[in-house]
Design a protein around this motif. Structure first.
Motif, mmCIF file in Angstrom:
data_model
loop_
_atom_site.group_PDB
_atom_site.id
_atom_site.type_symbol
_atom_site.label_atom_id
_atom_site.label_comp_id
_atom_site.label_asym_id
_atom_site.label_seq_id
_atom_site.Cartn_x
_atom_site.Cartn_y
_atom_site.Cartn_z
ATOM 1 N N GLU A 179 -45.037 28.836 77.727
ATOM 2 C CA GLU A 179 -43.784 28.845 76.966
ATOM 3 C C GLU A 179 -42.650 29.540 77.717
ATOM 4 O O GLU A 179 -41.492 29.201 77.561
ATOM 5 C CB GLU A 179 -43.988 29.577 75.626
ATOM 6 C CG GLU A 179 -44.631 28.706 74.571
ATOM 7 C CD GLU A 179 -44.796 29.440 73.255
ATOM 8 O OE1 GLU A 179 -45.147 28.782 72.277
ATOM 9 O OE2 GLU A 179 -44.572 30.669 73.206
ATOM 10 N N LYS A 180 -43.024 30.539 78.523
ATOM 11 C CA LYS A 180 -41.982 31.357 79.171
ATOM 12 C C LYS A 180 -41.766 31.013 80.632
ATOM 13 O O LYS A 180 -40.853 31.548 81.256
ATOM 14 C CB LYS A 180 -42.368 32.839 79.073
ATOM 15 C CG LYS A 180 -42.344 33.344 77.643
ATOM 16 C CD LYS A 180 -42.274 34.854 77.621
ATOM 17 C CE LYS A 180 -42.131 35.342 76.185
ATOM 18 N NZ LYS A 180 -43.184 36.229 75.767
ATOM 19 N N ASN A 181 -42.625 30.154 81.205
ATOM 20 C CA ASN A 181 -42.519 29.866 82.635
ATOM 21 C C ASN A 181 -42.528 28.360 82.890
ATOM 22 O O ASN A 181 -43.133 27.602 82.147
ATOM 23 C CB ASN A 181 -43.678 30.516 83.401
ATOM 24 C CG ASN A 181 -43.624 32.032 83.327
ATOM 25 O OD1 ASN A 181 -42.976 32.684 84.125
ATOM 26 N ND2 ASN A 181 -44.304 32.594 82.341
ATOM 27 N N LYS A 182 -41.876 27.994 83.942
ATOM 28 C CA LYS A 182 -41.828 26.574 84.319
ATOM 29 C C LYS A 182 -42.805 26.337 85.473
ATOM 30 O O LYS A 182 -42.931 27.183 86.357
ATOM 31 C CB LYS A 182 -40.409 26.207 84.770
ATOM 32 C CG LYS A 182 -39.387 26.264 83.633
ATOM 33 C CD LYS A 182 -39.305 24.927 82.897
ATOM 34 C CE LYS A 182 -38.696 25.068 81.510
ATOM 35 N NZ LYS A 182 -39.681 25.180 80.420
ATOM 36 N N LYS A 300 -51.432 16.989 74.972
ATOM 37 C CA LYS A 300 -50.926 17.567 73.720
ATOM 38 C C LYS A 300 -50.597 19.051 73.885
ATOM 39 O O LYS A 300 -49.674 19.571 73.260
ATOM 40 C CB LYS A 300 -51.968 17.397 72.601
ATOM 41 C CG LYS A 300 -52.053 15.988 72.067
ATOM 42 C CD LYS A 300 -53.074 15.922 70.954
ATOM 43 C CE LYS A 300 -53.368 14.468 70.602
ATOM 44 N NZ LYS A 300 -54.626 14.350 69.849
ATOM 45 N N VAL A 301 -51.395 19.755 74.697
ATOM 46 C CA VAL A 301 -51.130 21.178 74.938
ATOM 47 C C VAL A 301 -49.791 21.331 75.658
ATOM 48 O O VAL A 301 -48.980 22.209 75.337
ATOM 49 C CB VAL A 301 -52.277 21.817 75.758
ATOM 50 C CG1 VAL A 301 -51.930 23.253 76.164
ATOM 51 C CG2 VAL A 301 -53.585 21.786 74.968
ATOM 52 N N PHE A 302 -49.524 20.431 76.634
ATOM 53 C CA PHE A 302 -48.234 20.477 77.335
ATOM 54 C C PHE A 302 -47.088 20.242 76.362
ATOM 55 O O PHE A 302 -46.058 20.930 76.405
ATOM 56 C CB PHE A 302 -48.202 19.427 78.461
ATOM 57 C CG PHE A 302 -48.993 19.828 79.675
ATOM 58 C CD1 PHE A 302 -49.033 21.163 80.088
ATOM 59 C CD2 PHE A 302 -49.671 18.873 80.427
ATOM 60 C CE1 PHE A 302 -49.751 21.530 81.227
ATOM 61 C CE2 PHE A 302 -50.382 19.235 81.558
ATOM 62 C CZ PHE A 302 -50.432 20.564 81.956
ATOM 63 N N VAL A 305 -46.082 23.249 74.247
ATOM 64 C CA VAL A 305 -45.325 24.336 74.875
ATOM 65 C C VAL A 305 -44.008 23.829 75.490
ATOM 66 O O VAL A 305 -43.320 24.569 76.187
ATOM 67 C CB VAL A 305 -46.151 25.073 75.960
ATOM 68 C CG1 VAL A 305 -47.344 25.762 75.324
ATOM 69 C CG2 VAL A 305 -46.594 24.126 77.078
ATOM 70 N N GLY A 306 -43.694 22.567 75.218
ATOM 71 C CA GLY A 306 -42.391 22.057 75.656
ATOM 72 C C GLY A 306 -42.351 21.476 77.056
ATOM 73 O O GLY A 306 -41.280 21.294 77.622
ATOM 74 N N TYR A 307 -43.525 21.160 77.634
ATOM 75 C CA TYR A 307 -43.533 20.494 78.939
ATOM 76 C C TYR A 307 -43.572 18.980 78.712
ATOM 77 O O TYR A 307 -44.058 18.517 77.696
ATOM 78 C CB TYR A 307 -44.786 20.867 79.752
ATOM 79 C CG TYR A 307 -44.828 22.276 80.291
ATOM 80 C CD1 TYR A 307 -43.801 23.181 80.066
ATOM 81 C CD2 TYR A 307 -45.931 22.692 81.050
ATOM 82 C CE1 TYR A 307 -43.875 24.468 80.564
ATOM 83 C CE2 TYR A 307 -46.008 23.974 81.552
ATOM 84 C CZ TYR A 307 -44.977 24.867 81.308
ATOM 85 O OH TYR A 307 -45.057 26.127 81.800
ATOM 86 N N ASP A 308 -43.100 18.241 79.691
ATOM 87 C CA ASP A 308 -43.161 16.780 79.625
ATOM 88 C C ASP A 308 -44.459 16.312 80.293
ATOM 89 O O ASP A 308 -44.588 16.398 81.519
ATOM 90 C CB ASP A 308 -41.943 16.190 80.361
ATOM 91 C CG ASP A 308 -41.947 14.665 80.336
ATOM 92 O OD1 ASP A 308 -42.946 14.081 79.846
ATOM 93 O OD2 ASP A 308 -40.960 14.072 80.802
ATOM 94 N N PRO A 309 -45.433 15.814 79.493
ATOM 95 C CA PRO A 309 -46.728 15.412 80.065
ATOM 96 C C PRO A 309 -46.593 14.251 81.048
ATOM 97 O O PRO A 309 -47.520 13.990 81.825
ATOM 98 C CB PRO A 309 -47.557 14.980 78.849
ATOM 99 C CG PRO A 309 -46.806 15.462 77.652
ATOM 100 C CD PRO A 309 -45.370 15.558 78.047
ATOM 101 N N GLY A 310 -45.448 13.584 81.039
ATOM 102 C CA GLY A 310 -45.228 12.511 82.005
ATOM 103 C C GLY A 310 -44.878 13.070 83.384
ATOM 104 O O GLY A 310 -44.958 12.370 84.385
#
Ligand SMILES: [Zn+2]
Length: 348
Positions: A179-182, A300-302, A305-310
């Motif tokens: 959530e806090k890191n890219k 789904k986990v990605f 936390v706001g990541y793009d699974p693509g």
């Protein structure tokens, strides 16, 4: 008479000041001046022979003399006693008390060994809270409400709040970190976890896990396999082989259980003792030991936390530290780790 009193006072104080610092010589001086036949006592007796007009003044002087001598003796006695006391307690000639060097607990040593391997591969250590919310322990990791591990009997909920619990795995730290890191990143998460298991030789309500998470563009299953193979060989020896078995975890897809070749029988499942062949007791004859669970992070986990699974992929793995230590050191009972018996702990 006044002159005599003054002179006696000076003599007495000099004598007390220069007396040897021991209780006997001070007691002798007390008798000499203040005893029943002492010098100061003698002065009081002479008082009766003086004219009554002089008695109050001379009497006052003798009293002052008595007080001065008493105080000087008491002070000297106090200092003497203190010095003697100190001598009793600090004998610089005594041999020192030797304290053997301390050492890390075998579980901590194992965590360090595991982390060292991953740090050498560029992983960063991350830690998180042991009291977790349902969200991070379950939902963020795609563990649905009906999943058996969410049952109150499988988790320690805090009495004050049905929403807070002792984390049942270290995976919530992964969600918090993401959530806090890219990406890209490679992290390793060591820590204590809790499950309401009855304590026996292979279960403890508290144990330790180390989890790993790697996320980036185009991270592949073969990357997971390569990293774990390096880990297994570094920790258990160069000849260690590894195998993956299909499995299921809600937070990874696909998932695998990872085995290493048995460290006792080298994967053969048996021992030759003379001409007899015995089944290996460590692996039960299977030749393989299960050491960890792993897989590719579930999309789904990605999303949670706001990541793009693509755009990103990743892998995760987790292992029980006690399990690794038991295999590495040939320990028969998990309870030995937590009983604080130094005879056991000193062996590591
Ligand atoms: Zn074996």
């Amino acid at each position: 008479m006044k002159e005599q009193i003054k002179q006696i006072g000076q003599e007495a104080l000099n004598e007390i000041a220069s007396s040897g610092a021991n209780k006997d010589s001070l007691e002798a001086l007390r008798v000499k001046y203040l005893g029943r036949k002492g010098i100061v006592t003698g002065l009081f007796k002479k008082l009766a022979e003086l004219p009554s007009a002089d008695r109050p003044e001379i009497g006052g002087l003798i009293n002052a003399l008595k007080n001065d001598v008493t105080r000087a003796l008491d002070e000297k006695l106090f200092l003497t006693a203190r010095d003697e006391d100190a001598k009793d307690h600090i004998d610089v000639t005594l041999p020192g008390v030797s304290r053997g060097p301390g050492r890390a607990h075998p579980i901590m040593q194992t965590i360090d060994q595991i982390c060292d391997v991953f740090i050498s591969l560029g992983f960063k250590i991350v830690e998180g809270p042991e009291i977790e919310t349902e969200h991070y322990n379950f939902e963020a990791l795609n563990i649905p409400l009906e999943h058996p591990s969410r049952d109150a009997f499988d988790t320690f909920y805090l009495r004050s709040s049905q929403k807070h619990l002792l984390r049942s795995h270290t995976s919530p730290v992964q969600a918090r970190f993401m959530e806090k890191n890219k990406p890209p990143f490679s992290i390793i998460v060591p820590g204590r976890v809790y499950r309401p298991d009855a304590t026996d030789a292979s279960h403890s309500f508290m144990f330790h896990q180390v989890e790993g998470l790697v996320v980036g563009a185009a991270i592949k299953f073969s990357d997971l396999k390569g990293v774990l193979e390096i880990f297994a060989k570094r920790l258990f020896g160069r000849s260690t082989r590894m195998r993956f078995r299909p499995s299921f975890f809600p937070f990874t897809e696909p998932s695998a259980e990872v085995d290493i070749s048995c460290i006792l029988c080298a994967g053969s499942g048996k021992h030759n003792i003379g001409s007899e062949i015995h089944r290996c007791s460590l692996c039960g004859g299977k030749g393989w030991l299960e050491i960890l669970g792993a897989g590719m992070v579930n999309p789904k986990v990605f999303k949670n936390v706001g990541y793009d699974p693509g755009k990103v992929t990743g892998f995760a793995f987790g292992m029980g530290v006690e399990r690794i230590a038991i295999l590495k050191y040939g320990i028969s009972d998990i309870r030995l780790f937590f009983e604080n018996d130094v005879r056991f702990l000193r062996q590591f």
